[in-house]
Motif scaffolding. Structure first.
Motif, PDB file in Angstrom:
ATOM      1  N   LEU A  89       1.054  -1.071   0.078  1.00  0.00           N
ATOM      2  CA  LEU A  89      -0.218   0.103  -0.184  1.00  0.00           C
ATOM      3  C   LEU A  89       0.783   1.231   0.241  1.00  0.00           C
ATOM      4  CD1 LEU A  89      -2.359   1.102   0.325  1.00  0.00           C
ATOM      5  CD2 LEU A  89      -2.700   0.917   2.644  1.00  0.00           C
ATOM      6  N   VAL A  90       2.015   1.161   0.646  1.00  0.00           N
ATOM      7  CA  VAL A  90       2.899   2.237   0.503  1.00  0.00           C
ATOM      8  C   VAL A  90       3.430   2.696  -0.785  1.00  0.00           C
ATOM      9  CG1 VAL A  90       5.454   2.880   1.346  1.00  0.00           C
ATOM     10  CG2 VAL A  90       3.486   1.798   2.868  1.00  0.00           C
ATOM     11  N   LYS A  91       3.623   1.548  -1.519  1.00  0.00           N
ATOM     12  CA  LYS A  91       4.576   1.728  -3.198  1.00  0.00           C
ATOM     13  C   LYS A  91       2.892   2.241  -3.460  1.00  0.00           C
ATOM     14  CE  LYS A  91       7.728  -2.183  -1.718  1.00  0.00           C
ATOM     15  NZ  LYS A  91       8.195  -3.574  -2.633  1.00  0.00           N
ATOM     16  N   SER A  92       1.494   1.662  -3.737  1.00  0.00           N
ATOM     17  CA  SER A  92       0.661   2.025  -4.096  1.00  0.00           C
ATOM     18  C   SER A  92       0.264   3.871  -4.315  1.00  0.00           C
ATOM     19  CB  SER A  92      -0.533   2.015  -4.451  1.00  0.00           C
ATOM     20  OG  SER A  92      -0.141  -0.168  -4.176  1.00  0.00           O
ATOM     21  N   VAL A  93       1.149   4.208  -3.227  1.00  0.00           N
ATOM     22  CA  VAL A  93       0.194   5.752  -2.858  1.00  0.00           C
ATOM     23  C   VAL A  93       2.039   6.522  -3.260  1.00  0.00           C
ATOM     24  CG1 VAL A  93       0.077   7.165  -0.924  1.00  0.00           C
ATOM     25  CG2 VAL A  93      -1.192   5.106  -1.169  1.00  0.00           C
ATOM     26  N   GLY A  94       2.625   5.656  -2.812  1.00  0.00           N
ATOM     27  CA  GLY A  94       4.021   6.491  -2.595  1.00  0.00           C
ATOM     28  C   GLY A  94       4.584   6.936  -3.848  1.00  0.00           C
ATOM     29  N   PHE A  95       4.148   5.949  -4.810  1.00  0.00           N
ATOM     30  CA  PHE A  95       4.935   5.956  -6.383  1.00  0.00           C
ATOM     31  C   PHE A  95       4.877   7.870  -6.698  1.00  0.00           C
ATOM     32  CE2 PHE A  95       2.571   5.459 -10.246  1.00  0.00           C
ATOM     33  CZ  PHE A  95       1.351   5.481  -9.503  1.00  0.00           C
TER      34      PHE A  95
END
Length: 321
Positions: free
Chosen positions: A50-56
């Motif tokens: 989830l961090v990667k999905s938002v952070g990218f």
């Protein structure tokens, strides 16, 4: 090996992420059913995705989320082992002030340079959690000028840096199964700024133990010690035990609410506990931390922050709870 040369067989969560401009401190309890537990744990296990999905969308926003698990929730995991120092927050009842113990099964410490990233991450987090959890406390923190609290002083000056960061925050071979993990204590403090602002600058500096303008340490007084002294823990040989603070101001001028959210990461939970005892009971006894005369602790909860590998496998064995 970690930065301090100790063997840590697991990857740690981003306890040492840089201090951010925005943060959300979210404490929840998990519902009583096995289905609610499993849903919550599945979300926790996939938190990195989830961090990667938002952070990218903006890597410069440095989005991160650290997950902590409370003692009661750990007991529902179906594991035969537990982190050596994990237990509920121990309330401290001083002669004038109290550090209360409040509920919490999961802590989500969300950090980013942009508040919209914290918002979007939290929105999607709740979308996944659904009705599996109930919110105990949610605080939106912000960076205030040059890392000052709302009392006007720089906060976090004594944080470890470089090689000392891992030694202060990450469990090592002393609890090998949980190496790479950390303990974290959170407390929400509410400030009476009206009372604080009746003090002169010199009086405020004596309470904190630092100069207000340039953050330089001041000599301590006896027997009444300053906040910076009472919050510093040493052993009988004079060795100092650091913790990592990522405190943030929060507030609502319209509601007249002003505060500091204390969050302290540590390899040794007893260090934070001793710090709070010194503050609330006094050292020597009876001489409590005078910052408590204007700052009231409203919450207090302890969590264990697992390594990434342990976090990703957290669902295993919990379905029977």
């Amino acid at each position: 090996m970690d930065a301090g040369g100790r063997r840590v067989p697991f990857d740690a969560q981003q306890v040492d992420a840089p201090l951010s401009r925005s943060a959300v401190f979210l404490v929840v309890t998990i519902g009583p059913t096995p289905e609610q537990l499993r849903t919550a744990l599945e979300v926790v296990a996939g938190i990195d995705d989830l961090v990667k999905s938002v952070g990218f969308r903006d890597l410069g926003a440095n989005l991160s989320c650290i997950v902590g698990i409370g003692a009661s929730a750990w007991d529902r995991l179906g594991r035969s082992d537990r982190p050596a120092e994990l237990h509920p927050f121990v309330a401290v009842d001083g002669p004038k002030h109290t550090a209360p113990s409040t509920p919490g099964d999961l802590l989500f410490h969300i950090r980013a340079e942009r508040p919209d990233f914290c918002f979007e991450f939290e929105r999607l987090l709740f979308e996944q959690l659904g009705d599996s959890v109930e919110v105990v406390d949610e605080v939106n923190g912000f960076r205030y000028f040059d890392a000052r609290d709302l009392l006007g002083f720089v906060d976090g000056t004594a944080n470890p840096t470089g090689r000392g960061m891992a030694d202060a925050t990450l469990i090592g071979d002393e609890d090998e199964v949980f190496a790479g993990g950390s303990y974290v204590v959170v407390q929400k403090y509410l400030h009476d700024l009206g009372a604080w602002n009746t003090l002169t600058t010199e009086q405020q500096e004596a309470v904190i133990g630092r100069r207000k303008a340039d953050d330089v340490e001041l000599d301590d007084t006896e027997p009444q010690r300053a906040h910076k002294t009472l919050a510093t823990i040493t052993d009988d040989d004079g060795n100092e035990f650091d913790i990592l603070r990522d405190n943030m101001p929060f507030g609502s001028p319209a509601a007249g609410e002003y505060g500091t959210y204390f969050i302290g990461y540590t390899r040794r939970l007893w260090v934070v506990e001793r710090m709070l005892q010194r503050m609330f009971l006094g050292d020597p006894p009876g001489f409590h931390d005078r910052i408590l005369d204007v700052s009231t602790a409203a919450t207090g909860t302890t969590f264990f922050v697992p390594s990434l590998q342990l976090l990703e496998g957290i669902v295993d064995g919990a379905t029977a709870s």
